[in-house]
Design a protein around this motif. Structure first.
Motif, short mmCIF file in Angstrom:
data_model
loop_
_atom_site.label_atom_id
_atom_site.label_comp_id
_atom_site.label_asym_id
_atom_site.label_seq_id
_atom_site.Cartn_x
_atom_site.Cartn_y
_atom_site.Cartn_z
N HIS A 106 2.89 8.60 0.72
CA HIS A 106 3.42 7.23 0.76
C HIS A 106 3.03 6.44 -0.49
CE1 HIS A 106 4.61 3.30 2.09
NE2 HIS A 106 3.37 2.88 1.97
N VAL A 107 1.73 6.44 -0.86
CA VAL A 107 1.31 5.62 -2.01
C VAL A 107 1.86 6.15 -3.33
CG1 VAL A 107 -0.78 4.72 -0.90
CG2 VAL A 107 -0.95 6.74 -2.35
N THR A 108 2.26 7.40 -3.37
CA THR A 108 2.87 7.94 -4.59
C THR A 108 4.39 7.84 -4.56
OG1 THR A 108 2.82 10.19 -3.69
CG2 THR A 108 0.96 9.53 -5.08
N GLY A 109 4.93 7.18 -3.52
CA GLY A 109 6.36 6.95 -3.46
C GLY A 109 7.17 8.13 -2.95
N ASN A 110 6.50 9.08 -2.33
CA ASN A 110 7.17 10.29 -1.86
C ASN A 110 7.39 10.33 -0.36
OD1 ASN A 110 7.38 11.87 -4.41
ND2 ASN A 110 5.19 11.49 -4.39
N LEU A 111 7.03 9.24 0.32
CA LEU A 111 7.25 9.15 1.77
C LEU A 111 7.46 7.68 2.12
CD1 LEU A 111 7.23 10.66 4.53
CD2 LEU A 111 4.81 10.07 4.69
#
Length: 182
Positions: free
Chosen positions: A171-176
């Motif tokens: 989530h924090v890396t923009g992948n979820l």
């Protein structure tokens, strides 16, 4: 574009390498050696996780820390604009130690957003674990500014909490993306 980065930091013997190995067991490019000797990691190790982000494995602080630990880590923390989140690992059996305040002070001083992860929860009794969780939550509420309020509890051995932490990293890396409940 530069890949986003997440880094893992904690005192020597906190289970950092074991947790990274458990978290990224499905990513063959993240090949972390787990040593029986505390303080085995002496330099920062960078692992590209697919085409999504880069994982940074920091050397441990405290017991057997490399002599240039503070200079190396401070330089990294001050210069990385693509550092999305830092994960500060704390031993679930012993709770916050004096040496953990080294990492916390650095992160707070540079305004780095970070998350505390309680490791080795399989080794602590429920009462001890509860005591350590409550102490850490009180510390986070009263003494930190950049710490994410949610504490993650994990066991690399039993994989408890690993999936939730994996989802948070995605989530924090923009992948979820977060999906609203209907």
């Amino acid at each position: 574009p530069l890949l986003l980065q997440v880094c893992f930091i904690g005192r020597s013997n906190v289970g950092k390498s074991s947790l990274i190995r458990a978290l990224f067991s499905l990513s063959p490019e993240v090949e972390v050696r787990v040593s029986k000797t505390p303080g085995h990691t002496k330099k920062m190790n960078f692992f590209k996780v697919g085409k999504y982000f880069t994982l940074v494995d920091m050397p441990g602080y405290g017991y057997r820390a490399p002599q240039d630990f503070v200079e190396m880590v401070e330089a990294y923390l001050q210069e990385r604009r693509n550092l999305k989140r830092t994960f500060l690992l704390v031993d679930g059996v012993v709770g916050l130690q004096k040496t953990d305040y080294i990492g916390i002070e650095m992160l707070e001083e540079f305004g780095i957003p970070y998350v505390m992860v309680l490791t080795k929860i399989d080794r602590a009794s429920k009462g001890l674990l509860l005591k350590n969780v409550l102490e850490i939550q009180e510390f986070v509420n009263k003494k930190t500014q950049g710490c994410f309020p949610q504490l993650f509890l994990v066991s690399s051995l039993e994989f408890s909490g690993v999936h939730l932490l994996r989802c948070f990293i995605a989530h924090v890396t923009g992948n979820l993306p977060v999906v609203e409940a209907s």
